[in-house]
Design an enzyme around this catalytic site. Structure first.
Site, mmCIF file in Angstrom:
data_model
loop_
_atom_site.group_PDB
_atom_site.id
_atom_site.type_symbol
_atom_site.label_atom_id
_atom_site.label_comp_id
_atom_site.label_asym_id
_atom_site.label_seq_id
_atom_site.Cartn_x
_atom_site.Cartn_y
_atom_site.Cartn_z
ATOM 1 N N ASN A 95 -1.535 -10.746 8.232
ATOM 2 C CA ASN A 95 -2.552 -9.733 8.476
ATOM 3 C C ASN A 95 -3.904 -10.219 7.974
ATOM 4 O O ASN A 95 -4.067 -10.529 6.793
ATOM 5 C CB ASN A 95 -2.220 -8.434 7.741
ATOM 6 C CG ASN A 95 -3.284 -7.378 7.986
ATOM 7 O OD1 ASN A 95 -3.434 -6.896 9.106
ATOM 8 N ND2 ASN A 95 -4.066 -7.048 6.970
ATOM 9 N N GLU A 96 -4.853 -10.315 8.884
ATOM 10 C CA GLU A 96 -6.256 -10.555 8.542
ATOM 11 C C GLU A 96 -6.491 -11.653 7.518
ATOM 12 O O GLU A 96 -6.980 -11.375 6.410
ATOM 13 C CB GLU A 96 -6.893 -9.279 7.990
ATOM 14 C CG GLU A 96 -6.962 -8.128 8.942
ATOM 15 C CD GLU A 96 -7.753 -6.945 8.342
ATOM 16 O OE1 GLU A 96 -8.219 -7.051 7.202
ATOM 17 O OE2 GLU A 96 -7.876 -5.928 9.032
ATOM 18 N N ARG A 149 3.930 0.123 12.975
ATOM 19 C CA ARG A 149 3.602 -1.199 12.409
ATOM 20 C C ARG A 149 3.693 -1.103 10.889
ATOM 21 O O ARG A 149 3.047 -0.245 10.272
ATOM 22 C CB ARG A 149 2.181 -1.622 12.822
ATOM 23 C CG ARG A 149 1.763 -2.906 12.151
ATOM 24 C CD ARG A 149 0.410 -3.450 12.581
ATOM 25 N NE ARG A 149 0.146 -4.634 11.791
ATOM 26 C CZ ARG A 149 -0.925 -4.825 11.017
ATOM 27 N NH1 ARG A 149 -1.887 -3.952 10.970
ATOM 28 N NH2 ARG A 149 -1.033 -5.930 10.297
ATOM 29 N N TYR A 185 -12.616 -2.028 13.039
ATOM 30 C CA TYR A 185 -13.056 -0.774 12.443
ATOM 31 C C TYR A 185 -14.489 -0.401 12.775
ATOM 32 O O TYR A 185 -14.787 0.765 12.988
ATOM 33 C CB TYR A 185 -12.922 -0.835 10.912
ATOM 34 C CG TYR A 185 -11.500 -0.749 10.428
ATOM 35 C CD1 TYR A 185 -10.661 -1.865 10.427
ATOM 36 C CD2 TYR A 185 -10.972 0.461 9.985
ATOM 37 C CE1 TYR A 185 -9.349 -1.784 9.988
ATOM 38 C CE2 TYR A 185 -9.663 0.556 9.543
ATOM 39 C CZ TYR A 185 -8.856 -0.564 9.547
ATOM 40 O OH TYR A 185 -7.551 -0.470 9.127
ATOM 41 N N ASP A 189 2.295 0.556 -8.079
ATOM 42 C CA ASP A 189 3.623 0.639 -8.699
ATOM 43 C C ASP A 189 4.509 1.680 -8.011
ATOM 44 O O ASP A 189 5.705 1.465 -7.821
ATOM 45 C CB ASP A 189 3.516 1.012 -10.186
ATOM 46 C CG ASP A 189 3.007 -0.161 -11.024
ATOM 47 O OD1 ASP A 189 2.683 -1.211 -10.433
ATOM 48 O OD2 ASP A 189 2.933 -0.006 -12.260
ATOM 49 N N GLU A 225 -4.959 -2.176 14.204
ATOM 50 C CA GLU A 225 -5.547 -1.281 13.200
ATOM 51 C C GLU A 225 -6.894 -0.783 13.681
ATOM 52 O O GLU A 225 -7.668 -1.536 14.293
ATOM 53 C CB GLU A 225 -5.775 -1.987 11.853
ATOM 54 C CG GLU A 225 -4.588 -2.037 10.947
ATOM 55 C CD GLU A 225 -4.890 -2.725 9.612
ATOM 56 O OE1 GLU A 225 -5.963 -2.491 9.034
ATOM 57 O OE2 GLU A 225 -4.035 -3.517 9.181
ATOM 58 N N GLN A 278 0.802 -1.228 0.000
ATOM 59 C CA GLN A 278 0.000 0.000 0.000
ATOM 60 C C GLN A 278 0.835 1.279 0.000
ATOM 61 O O GLN A 278 0.336 2.328 -0.385
ATOM 62 C CB GLN A 278 -0.961 -0.016 1.192
ATOM 63 C CG GLN A 278 -1.975 -1.152 1.093
ATOM 64 C CD GLN A 278 -2.914 -1.194 2.281
ATOM 65 O OE1 GLN A 278 -2.633 -1.864 3.266
ATOM 66 N NE2 GLN A 278 -4.032 -0.496 2.204
ATOM 67 N N HIS A 288 1.272 -9.123 4.449
ATOM 68 C CA HIS A 288 0.077 -8.279 4.362
ATOM 69 C C HIS A 288 -0.441 -8.367 2.924
ATOM 70 O O HIS A 288 -0.408 -7.412 2.172
ATOM 71 C CB HIS A 288 0.404 -6.849 4.783
ATOM 72 C CG HIS A 288 -0.792 -6.027 5.189
ATOM 73 N ND1 HIS A 288 -0.912 -5.440 6.433
ATOM 74 C CD2 HIS A 288 -1.925 -5.685 4.516
ATOM 75 C CE1 HIS A 288 -2.056 -4.771 6.498
ATOM 76 N NE2 HIS A 288 -2.689 -4.909 5.345
ATOM 77 N N ASN A 302 -7.415 -6.139 14.793
ATOM 78 C CA ASN A 302 -7.814 -5.027 13.928
ATOM 79 C C ASN A 302 -9.309 -4.850 14.098
ATOM 80 O O ASN A 302 -10.065 -5.830 14.087
ATOM 81 C CB ASN A 302 -7.543 -5.346 12.452
ATOM 82 C CG ASN A 302 -6.074 -5.238 12.078
ATOM 83 O OD1 ASN A 302 -5.231 -4.973 12.937
ATOM 84 N ND2 ASN A 302 -5.765 -5.459 10.813
ATOM 85 N N HIS A 313 -2.057 -5.115 -12.674
ATOM 86 C CA HIS A 313 -1.568 -4.905 -14.044
ATOM 87 C C HIS A 313 -2.452 -5.614 -15.070
ATOM 88 O O HIS A 313 -2.684 -5.098 -16.162
ATOM 89 C CB HIS A 313 -0.121 -5.403 -14.180
ATOM 90 C CG HIS A 313 0.861 -4.578 -13.400
ATOM 91 N ND1 HIS A 313 2.134 -5.021 -13.077
ATOM 92 C CD2 HIS A 313 0.752 -3.335 -12.875
ATOM 93 C CE1 HIS A 313 2.756 -4.074 -12.374
ATOM 94 N NE2 HIS A 313 1.935 -3.050 -12.243
HETATM 95 C C1 PNW Z 1 -7.740 -3.613 6.698
HETATM 96 N N1 PNW Z 1 -14.091 -4.549 7.220
HETATM 97 O O1 PNW Z 1 -8.661 -4.418 6.038
HETATM 98 C C2 PNW Z 1 -6.392 -3.890 6.086
HETATM 99 O O2 PNW Z 1 -5.539 -4.570 6.966
HETATM 100 C C3 PNW Z 1 -5.702 -2.686 5.509
HETATM 101 O O3 PNW Z 1 -4.731 -3.102 4.593
HETATM 102 C C4 PNW Z 1 -6.717 -1.760 4.879
HETATM 103 O O4 PNW Z 1 -6.134 -0.717 4.188
HETATM 104 C C5 PNW Z 1 -7.598 -1.253 6.001
HETATM 105 O O5 PNW Z 1 -8.208 -2.319 6.700
HETATM 106 C C6 PNW Z 1 -8.699 -0.320 5.538
HETATM 107 O O6 PNW Z 1 -9.579 -0.991 4.676
HETATM 108 C C7 PNW Z 1 -10.008 -4.403 6.354
HETATM 109 O O7 PNW Z 1 -14.898 -4.829 6.316
HETATM 110 C C8 PNW Z 1 -10.908 -4.687 5.368
HETATM 111 O O8 PNW Z 1 -14.486 -4.301 8.365
HETATM 112 C C9 PNW Z 1 -12.271 -4.760 5.639
HETATM 113 C C10 PNW Z 1 -12.713 -4.516 6.930
HETATM 114 C C11 PNW Z 1 -11.814 -4.224 7.925
HETATM 115 C C12 PNW Z 1 -10.465 -4.173 7.632
#
Ligand code: PNW
Length: 523
Positions: free
Chosen positions: A183-184, A94, A329, A69, A399, A36, A139, A327, A56
């Site tokens: 990661n996830e 991180r 959100y 890229d 996260e 990223q 990741h 993580n 690509h």
């Molecule tokens: C994370 N959801 O993914 C990733 O670890 C990161 O790379 C990404 O940029 C970041 O969240 C933001 O999207 C997620 O649906 C993807 O709750 C989806 C979810 C949560 C985290």
């Protein structure tokens, strides 16, 4: 007069922030990931990985047809990134290693020295700056030659990953005390295996019935193998900790009906238990074993689509984490969904899970990444659920972050989100006695947001992707977070005056005057 004063005082203090201080050893940081931010996709001998390949060959899968890229060009600008970290005052950074920068073919027979030097330089500079690295090995950017061999549905990936992990521990382990293997897996073992109009994710398979579970099983074994290698060959000398980063939205039952309570358990077990149960408890969650076995049978399969672990494998995977990387959100409202009449129509992880999700319309919704809603109390419930189900582990929030379209450097919603979620972390620590030890906000800077390309921004620092220099400019949230880190508390005076959050200087002065008048009145 008195009732009026009391009412005014109530109004002003109701908008005050949580004034609890963070525990003395609590670690603040920010997070990023190699694909990223790094760019330099073929620089100095780096091999192609699956996200290079996918973007690509299938540019239409990405919202703005972009790719990583160049991204933030951190391959060339890591010194600037570290300056931003220093100025922000974080104690943890991180980031992830790009497997194909270190092993261009994916295999450990050839190591790319330029790639190794890049990470050594980064780690040394972090070390000199007093910033502790939390390093993710993977990741989402598997080397393309290994993807061509079947990727994570190929059980032999366990050995390729173990070789890569060994190289990383050997070369970088003197500088790294906190490792995360993956990661996830929830995200890449699912999104990469559902290729429909909503999901565009490397490698872009449509194999949700089985591929997704094969991926999960391989990941668990690969993680465990890397953990055991660290334990047996490196821990004595390097004295670090190894974990895996897991994610799930909090699943709040849409109603208090028994069905929706069941949906909550299904959502959390299929979402989090699928990885956490084998690692912290032993084997897949029983609910999953029973449900997928039953559905597979009715679908005409000779055995469950969920791969079975041997007793030996169950033991090998169990206990392979030294702390819990979470993580988190957002929150979903969940309802029990698919009834048995769906059986035979379609087989899939999603139907196995059998829930539907919705949102409360009062929850603030992020721009562009509209899956992201602002529900701070969900994090507190999530942390408590992890604490109760997995033996009161040490928890690191690896996260948590908020998306917008990046049109303004003034980002009050990101501040409001982060303040709310951090306040929830404090509640979990002080009121629920949960052991949360750190927090790395996603993300340090705007970056390549997977299928959203550069349309969705999560950064506390803005990056001008149109400038060759990838100019970095801190947003309001960066200065707010810097203030919080300095104060080591959700200090009231960190509030940045803006439209939707924080209080103006005038309001603060007014609050003080009212309080003084009240004090005099009572004295
Ligand atoms: C994370 N959801 O993914 C990733 O670890 C990161 O790379 C990404 O940029 C970041 O969240 C933001 O999207 C997620 O649906 C993807 O709750 C989806 C979810 C949560 C985290």
């Amino acid at each position: 007069m008195l009732p009026l004063l009391l009412f005014l005082n109530f109004l002003l203090s109701a908008s005050a922030l949580n004034d609890n201080a963070f525990p003395e050893n609590f670690k603040f940081g920010v997070a990023t990931a190699a694909y990223q931010i790094e760019g330099g996709w073929d620089a100095d001998g780096k091999g192609e990985n699956t996200w290079d390949h996918y973007t690509h060959y299938f540019p239409d899968s990405i919202a703005d047809k972009s790719n990583g890229d160049v991204a933030c060009d951190s391959y060339h600008k890591y010194k600037e990134d570290i300056e931003l970290l220093k100025e922000l005052g974080v104690s943890v950074y991180r980031f992830s290693l790009s497997w194909s920068r270190i092993l261009p073919q994916g295999t450990a027979n050839y190591v790319n020295q330029a790639g190794v030097d890049y990470y050594l330089n980064l780690l040394k500079l972090l070390n000199e700056s007093g910033i502790e690295p939390l390093v993710t090995l993977y990741h989402w950017d598997i080397p393309q030659p290994l993807q061509d061999l079947g990727g994570w549905s190929n059980p032999l990936m366990v050995n390729y990953f173990a070789d890569y992990a060994t190289v990383a521990f050997e070369l970088f382990g003197d500088y790294v005390k906190m490792w995360a293997t993956f990661n996830e897996p929830q995200s890449f073992c699912l999104m990469g295996y559902i290729n429909n109009e909503y999901s565009h994710f490397a490698p872009g398979y449509d194999l949700e019935a089985e591929g997704s579970y094969l991926c999960s099983a391989t990941i668990l074994k690969a993680h465990a193998k890397a953990y055991h290698i660290y334990d047996e060959q490196f821990r004595d000398k390097q004295n670090g900790k190894v974990s895996i980063v897991l994610v799930v939205n909090w699943n709040e039952p849409a109603t208090d009906s028994a069905d929706d309570m069941k949906a909550q358990e299904l959502g959390l077990q299929f979402g989090m238990g699928i990885y956490a149960n084998p690692i912290y408890v032993g084997n897949w969650p029983q609910l999953m074993i029973d449900r997928v076995a039953n559905r597979s049978k009715l679908e005409g399969y000779s055995k469950s689509r969920l791969p079975e672990f041997t007793e030996e494998e169950i033991k090998y995977i169990k206990g392979t984490s030294d702390f819990f990387c979470l993580n988190h959100y957002t929150t979903d409202l969940v309802s029990y969904a698919y009834e048995d009449d769906m059986i035979g129509v379609n087989s899939s992880y999603t139907l196995d899970k059998g829930i539907t999700t919705s949102y409360n319309s009062s929850w603030k919704e992020a721009q562009v990444s509209t899956w992201n809603h602002m529900v701070p109390w969900g994090l507190r419930k999530m942390i408590n659920w992890v604490d109760q189900n997995y033996g009161h582990p040490e928890i690191f929030i690896t996260e948590n972050g908020w998306a917008d379209d990046g049109s303004s450097l003034d980002d009050p919603d990101r501040i409001e989100y982060t303040e709310g979620y951090l306040s929830s972390v404090l509640d979990a620590i002080y009121e629920d006695n949960v052991n949360v030890v750190g927090y790395t906000h996603w993300s340090l800077m705007d970056n390549f947001e997977w299928s959203f390309g550069y349309t969705s921004k999560f950064g506390m620092v803005s990056v001008d992707f149109k400038s060759e220099n990838r100019t970095r400019t801190p947003k309001s949230s960066y200065y707010w977070y810097k203030c919080i880190i300095e104060a080591r508390s959700l200090a009231d005076d960190c509030a940045v005056p803006s439209e939707s959050s924080g209080r103006s200087l005038a309001t603060n002065v007014f609050a003080v005057i009212i309080s003084v008048i009240l004090a005099i009145y009572y004295l």
